[in-house]
Design an enzyme around this catalytic site. Structure first.
Site, PDB file in Angstrom:
ATOM      1  N   LYS A 296       0.789  -1.228   0.000  1.00  0.00           N
ATOM      2  CA  LYS A 296       0.000   0.000   0.000  1.00  0.00           C
ATOM      3  C   LYS A 296       0.823   1.281   0.000  1.00  0.00           C
ATOM      4  O   LYS A 296       1.903   1.359   0.583  1.00  0.00           O
ATOM      5  CB  LYS A 296      -0.904   0.030   1.249  1.00  0.00           C
ATOM      6  CG  LYS A 296      -1.988  -1.034   1.210  1.00  0.00           C
ATOM      7  CD  LYS A 296      -3.174  -0.593   0.393  1.00  0.00           C
ATOM      8  CE  LYS A 296      -4.063   0.232   1.187  1.00  0.00           C
ATOM      9  NZ  LYS A 296      -5.391   0.080   1.341  1.00  0.00           N
ATOM     10  N   GLU A 303      -6.369  12.708   2.068  1.00  0.00           N
ATOM     11  CA  GLU A 303      -7.509  12.309   2.908  1.00  0.00           C
ATOM     12  C   GLU A 303      -7.677  13.269   4.076  1.00  0.00           C
ATOM     13  O   GLU A 303      -8.797  13.608   4.473  1.00  0.00           O
ATOM     14  CB  GLU A 303      -7.305  10.892   3.435  1.00  0.00           C
ATOM     15  CG  GLU A 303      -7.350   9.829   2.344  1.00  0.00           C
ATOM     16  CD  GLU A 303      -6.808   8.504   2.852  1.00  0.00           C
ATOM     17  OE1 GLU A 303      -7.486   7.864   3.661  1.00  0.00           O
ATOM     18  OE2 GLU A 303      -5.693   8.126   2.455  1.00  0.00           O
TER      19      GLU A 303
END
Ligand code: ARG
Length: 471
Positions: A296, A303
């Site tokens: 990831k 965000e």
């Protein structure tokens, strides 16, 4: 019997411990709820600047002696140095920045310190300090926003001809250029700057001299202090001057709109980084890994910018609710005005910097973007426009014919540009080979050369115009 509530005699009597605790309890809590020093110490510079301007005016008007004025000036300068150097001992018992500074001034220069508060109240003092602080905050934010625009413009110029799908309903709609998409945010940020500039103009009036609420009987010169502090003029009504916090609300309202803009951009960055899109890449500088999934690379900064909009909007909401229904003039409720403004400013300054950082960091994947334009019949509108322009069909009919062609292509698993001429002619016999000239995405974007449109030449012109406008 001892008086349980007299903390000067806590040790006396049968209930000495209990009584002492009880008597001290309410006082300590009162002190805690009443104190704002942990928050308002942040504008010590503005407080001291306003006091210096006030003292100089008192001298000029012959309200205090030159000698006292000089002592006050020197003392304030020393206090500024002490706070700057982190050597100042702030006291909660002294409640707020105004009384902390004045108490220290008394320590330094003696009773002359008491003359500083002539023709002034903490009510006009705090309103003045806070306006000065918000004004500085606006100026700082404006600089950050100019940087963000510059970063967006650089990227927009670089990607002026990079085609990508434009969306409505998050469904691929028409081809656009990435540069054009980025320029949309340059415009939004420009209006945000405009809103801040408008509110700055409105707030730039001096409350000083309104005193507690009614003005003062001393022959002060409000023009002089206003000018010394860079205000355009003194506020016209003393009651308004100490009562309203609309300048802070305007700041928060403009801040909230900006936060919403940033959050939409942040959301797009998150989408563009996701597997379904992969339109852009952020480097390690603006992503984080997962503690469990080694593959990831998460766009956390984006965000957080998306999420922090909630805090900024919450701050606006907080202050609106604090102010709602308050009778004129000052009420201690209004001491609650600073935290939401400080928090909104800190949050936004960070979000603007993070967004600028991401724009400078992002690499567009032109191939991925272009590949995405070959799905979803993005040039359907171009086909309809061709039917209108070349065959003279009314737009509604052209729309219908194109819809039928899209259905045909979809059934055959083809893009519009891949649909054979014979298949097209089954639907509209007059269609010629020329139609293919408008079915490529490059032709599509190039044809949208109207002012404000997505054609690369327009995007380059818009970048140049925006640089001119926002320099
Ligand atoms: N710390 C106060 C505030 O921030 C200053 C004004 C106090 N005025 C008063 N009348 N008690 O609002």
């Amino acid at each position: 019997m001892t008086d349980q509530h007299d903390k000067s005699r806590p040790e006396a009597g049968a209930n000495a411990m209990w009584g002492g605790r009880f008597a001290a309890g309410p006082d300590a809590i009162m002190e805690r709820i009443n104190a704002s020093i942990d928050v308002d110490r942040r504008f010590y510079r503005q407080d001291i600047a306003a006091s210096r301007a006030h003292a100089a005016m008192l001298v000029a008007q012959g309200i205090i002696s030159a000698e006292d004025g000089e002592a006050i000036e020197k003392g304030l300068e020393q206090i500024l140095g002490e706070i700057d150097a982190g050597e100042f001992a702030f006291s909660t018992a002294l409640e707020d920045i105004h009384m902390n500074v004045e108490a220290r001034l008394r320590e330094l220069i003696g009773p002359a310190a008491g003359r500083l508060h002539t023709a002034r109240s903490r009510n006009d003092q705090v309103a003045t300090d806070f306006r000065l602080w918000v004004r500085d905050a606006l100026d700082q934010l404006d600089e950050g926003l100019a940087d963000l625009q510059a970063a967006l413009l650089d990227l927009a110029e670089k990607e002026a001809a990079t085609v990508m799908p434009g969306y409505t309903h998050l469904q691929a709609a028409q081809p656009v250029t990435f540069g054009h998409h980025l320029l949309a945010y340059v415009e939004m940020i420009g209006r945000d700057r405009g809103r801040f500039a408008d509110s700055r103009r409105r707030m730039n009036e001096s409350p000083l001299g309104a005193a507690a609420l009614a003005g003062t009987s001393f022959p002060i010169d409000r023009q002089m202090t206003a000018q010394a502090l860079g205000f355009a003029r003194p506020m016209a009504n003393s009651i308004d001057a100490v009562s309203d916090r609309d300048f802070a609300l305007e700041f928060l309202a403009a801040a909230s709109i900006l936060a919403v803009h940033l959050s939409r951009f942040a959301e797009e960055i998150v989408l563009w980084c996701s597997e379904g899109f992969r339109f852009i890449q952020l480097s390690d500088a603006f992503t984080t890994g997962s503690s469990i999934m080694p593959q990831k690379k998460n766009p956390d900064a984006a965000e957080l910018v998306r999420g922090k909009a909630g805090r900024v909007i919450g701050s606006l909401n907080t202050l609106l609710i604090v102010m709602k229904g308050l009778p004129l003039t000052y009420g201690k409720d209004m001491q609650e005005d600073k935290e939401p403004v400080f928090d909104a400013f800190d949050t936004l300054a960070l979000c603007v910097a993070a967004t600028t950082g991401m724009v400078r960091d992002m690499r567009a994947d032109a191939e991925k973007m272009r590949a995405a334009t070959t799905k979803g019949f993005l040039t359907a509108t171009d086909l309809a426009d061709w039917l209108v322009r070349v065959l003279g069909l009314p737009f509604r009919d052209a729309h219908h014919v194109t819809g039928t062609l899209v259905a045909k292509a979809e059934a055959a698993g083809l893009d519009l540009a891949e649909l054979p001429l014979s298949a097209m002619q089954e639907v509209e016999p007059r269609i010629t080979d020329d139609v293919y000239s408008v079915l490529t995405v490059e032709r599509s974007v190039a044809s949208r050369s109207v002012y404000g449109g997505t054609a690369p030449e327009q995007v380059r012109a818009a970048v140049a115009a925006a640089r001119e406008r926002w320099s």
